[in-house]
Design a protein around this motif. Structure first.
Motif, PDB file in Angstrom:
ATOM      1  N   MET A   1       8.271  34.270  68.757  1.00 48.34           N
ATOM      2  CA  MET A   1       7.249  33.711  68.663  1.00 48.34           C
ATOM      3  C   MET A   1       7.166  32.889  67.411  1.00 48.34           C
ATOM      4  O   MET A   1       7.313  33.543  66.233  1.00 48.34           O
ATOM      5  N   VAL A   2       7.216  31.573  67.276  1.00 43.34           N
ATOM      6  CA  VAL A   2       7.427  30.895  65.944  1.00 43.34           C
ATOM      7  C   VAL A   2       6.423  29.878  66.092  1.00 43.34           C
ATOM      8  O   VAL A   2       6.100  28.981  67.139  1.00 43.34           O
ATOM      9  N   CYS A   3       6.260  29.431  64.871  1.00 46.22           N
ATOM     10  CA  CYS A   3       5.139  28.279  64.862  1.00 46.22           C
ATOM     11  C   CYS A   3       5.885  27.526  63.522  1.00 46.22           C
ATOM     12  O   CYS A   3       6.762  28.067  62.775  1.00 46.22           O
ATOM     13  N   LYS A   4       5.462  26.160  63.248  1.00 45.51           N
ATOM     14  CA  LYS A   4       6.074  25.301  62.124  1.00 45.51           C
ATOM     15  C   LYS A   4       5.194  24.806  61.075  1.00 45.51           C
ATOM     16  O   LYS A   4       3.883  24.508  61.449  1.00 45.51           O
ATOM     17  N   ILE A   5       5.303  24.608  59.944  1.00 50.49           N
ATOM     18  CA  ILE A   5       4.649  23.765  59.093  1.00 50.49           C
ATOM     19  C   ILE A   5       5.631  22.644  58.756  1.00 50.49           C
ATOM     20  O   ILE A   5       6.888  22.762  58.305  1.00 50.49           O
ATOM     21  N   THR A   6       5.087  21.301  58.563  1.00 49.65           N
ATOM     22  CA  THR A   6       5.791  20.173  58.098  1.00 49.65           C
ATOM     23  C   THR A   6       5.223  19.560  57.118  1.00 49.65           C
ATOM     24  O   THR A   6       4.238  19.264  56.961  1.00 49.65           O
ATOM     25  N   VAL A   7       6.142  19.434  56.167  1.00 53.05           N
ATOM     26  CA  VAL A   7       5.642  19.022  54.818  1.00 53.05           C
ATOM     27  C   VAL A   7       6.722  17.547  54.524  1.00 53.05           C
ATOM     28  O   VAL A   7       7.857  18.044  54.197  1.00 53.05           O
ATOM     29  N   SER A   8       5.969  16.500  54.133  1.00 55.51           N
ATOM     30  CA  SER A   8       7.115  15.385  53.889  1.00 55.51           C
ATOM     31  C   SER A   8       8.137  15.367  54.723  1.00 55.51           C
ATOM     32  O   SER A   8       9.438  15.149  54.329  1.00 55.51           O
ATOM     33  N   GLY A   9       8.282  15.483  56.011  1.00 56.81           N
ATOM     34  CA  GLY A   9       9.372  15.216  57.100  1.00 56.81           C
ATOM     35  C   GLY A   9       9.962  16.556  57.096  1.00 56.81           C
ATOM     36  O   GLY A   9      11.080  16.684  58.011  1.00 56.81           O
ATOM     37  N   LYS A  10       9.992  17.526  56.228  1.00 60.25           N
ATOM     38  CA  LYS A  10      10.860  18.817  56.244  1.00 60.25           C
ATOM     39  C   LYS A  10       9.930  20.036  56.877  1.00 60.25           C
ATOM     40  O   LYS A  10       8.732  20.268  56.590  1.00 60.25           O
ATOM     41  N   THR A  11      10.581  20.678  57.896  1.00 61.90           N
ATOM     42  CA  THR A  11       9.822  21.756  58.695  1.00 61.90           C
ATOM     43  C   THR A  11      10.253  22.997  58.460  1.00 61.90           C
ATOM     44  O   THR A  11      11.438  23.271  58.261  1.00 61.90           O
ATOM     45  N   THR A  12       9.553  23.935  58.089  1.00 65.10           N
ATOM     46  CA  THR A  12       9.639  25.388  57.958  1.00 65.10           C
ATOM     47  C   THR A  12       9.240  26.251  59.014  1.00 65.10           C
ATOM     48  O   THR A  12       8.155  25.753  59.605  1.00 65.10           O
ATOM     49  N   GLU A  13       9.947  27.053  59.790  1.00 67.02           N
ATOM     50  CA  GLU A  13       9.626  27.975  60.746  1.00 67.02           C
ATOM     51  C   GLU A  13       8.918  29.137  60.347  1.00 67.02           C
ATOM     52  O   GLU A  13       9.596  29.753  59.184  1.00 67.02           O
ATOM     53  N   VAL A  14       7.661  29.752  60.480  1.00 64.86           N
ATOM     54  CA  VAL A  14       7.269  31.053  60.165  1.00 64.86           C
ATOM     55  C   VAL A  14       6.762  31.634  61.548  1.00 64.86           C
ATOM     56  O   VAL A  14       6.807  31.048  62.570  1.00 64.86           O
ATOM     57  N   PRO A  15       6.580  32.928  61.201  1.00 67.59           N
ATOM     58  CA  PRO A  15       6.320  33.841  62.399  1.00 67.59           C
ATOM     59  C   PRO A  15       4.793  33.230  62.891  1.00 67.59           C
ATOM     60  O   PRO A  15       4.095  33.180  62.133  1.00 67.59           O
ATOM     61  N   ALA A  16       4.621  33.415  64.541  1.00 61.41           N
ATOM     62  CA  ALA A  16       3.309  33.241  64.740  1.00 61.41           C
ATOM     63  C   ALA A  16       2.218  34.191  64.296  1.00 61.41           C
ATOM     64  O   ALA A  16       2.665  35.426  64.068  1.00 61.41           O
ATOM     65  N   GLY A  17       0.919  33.878  63.824  1.00 63.32           N
ATOM     66  CA  GLY A  17       0.220  34.610  63.179  1.00 63.32           C
ATOM     67  C   GLY A  17      -0.192  34.512  61.852  1.00 63.32           C
ATOM     68  O   GLY A  17      -0.934  34.893  61.117  1.00 63.32           O
ATOM     69  N   THR A  18       1.022  33.769  61.314  1.00 59.88           N
ATOM     70  CA  THR A  18       0.925  33.531  59.750  1.00 59.88           C
ATOM     71  C   THR A  18      -0.163  32.549  59.380  1.00 59.88           C
ATOM     72  O   THR A  18      -0.724  31.563  60.165  1.00 59.88           O
ATOM     73  N   THR A  19      -0.874  32.915  58.346  1.00 62.17           N
ATOM     74  CA  THR A  19      -2.080  32.039  57.837  1.00 62.17           C
ATOM     75  C   THR A  19      -1.296  30.671  57.264  1.00 62.17           C
ATOM     76  O   THR A  19      -0.285  30.489  57.008  1.00 62.17           O
ATOM     77  N   VAL A  20      -2.176  29.516  57.600  1.00 62.68           N
ATOM     78  CA  VAL A  20      -1.695  28.303  56.780  1.00 62.68           C
ATOM     79  C   VAL A  20      -1.388  28.250  55.315  1.00 62.68           C
ATOM     80  O   VAL A  20      -0.245  27.753  54.974  1.00 62.68           O
ATOM     81  N   MET A  21      -2.247  29.288  54.507  1.00 61.14           N
ATOM     82  CA  MET A  21      -1.655  29.391  53.274  1.00 61.14           C
ATOM     83  C   MET A  21      -0.513  29.891  53.018  1.00 61.14           C
ATOM     84  O   MET A  21       0.332  29.487  52.243  1.00 61.14           O
ATOM     85  N   ASP A  22      -0.236  31.050  53.899  1.00 55.47           N
ATOM     86  CA  ASP A  22       1.094  31.869  53.621  1.00 55.47           C
ATOM     87  C   ASP A  22       2.246  30.929  54.278  1.00 55.47           C
ATOM     88  O   ASP A  22       3.396  30.982  53.437  1.00 55.47           O
ATOM     89  N   ALA A  23       2.036  30.092  55.038  1.00 55.41           N
ATOM     90  CA  ALA A  23       3.231  29.170  55.629  1.00 55.41           C
ATOM     91  C   ALA A  23       3.390  27.697  54.566  1.00 55.41           C
ATOM     92  O   ALA A  23       4.648  27.802  54.380  1.00 55.41           O
ATOM     93  N   ALA A  24       2.513  27.438  53.839  1.00 50.93           N
ATOM     94  CA  ALA A  24       2.428  26.583  52.746  1.00 50.93           C
ATOM     95  C   ALA A  24       3.195  27.297  51.842  1.00 50.93           C
ATOM     96  O   ALA A  24       4.266  26.549  51.303  1.00 50.93           O
TER      97      ALA A  24
END
Length: 64
Positions: A1-24
């Protein structure tokens, strides 16, 4: 289970359930300088990211 955060075209994968703050932090950015969007809608930084969702981080500018 994976979700992603995209910043300036760069994508980082984090585990599902991660908060937005922790993903950042995982993506290496200072969360206070960004607005976070899921499905085009702003979300609070304590929002958990669901499996398959992508958070888009949009840099904000302030000052006078």
């Amino acid at each position: 289970m994976v979700c992603k955060i995209t910043v300036s075209g760069k994508t980082t994968e984090v585990p599902a359930g991660t908060t937005v703050m922790d993903a950042a932090k995982e993506a290496g950015i200072v969360p206070d300088a960004y607005l976070f969007l899921i499905d085009g809608k702003p979300v609070p930084m304590d929002t958990p990211i669901a499996d398959g969702q992508t958070v888009k981080a949009m840099k904000v500018a302030s000052g006078g």
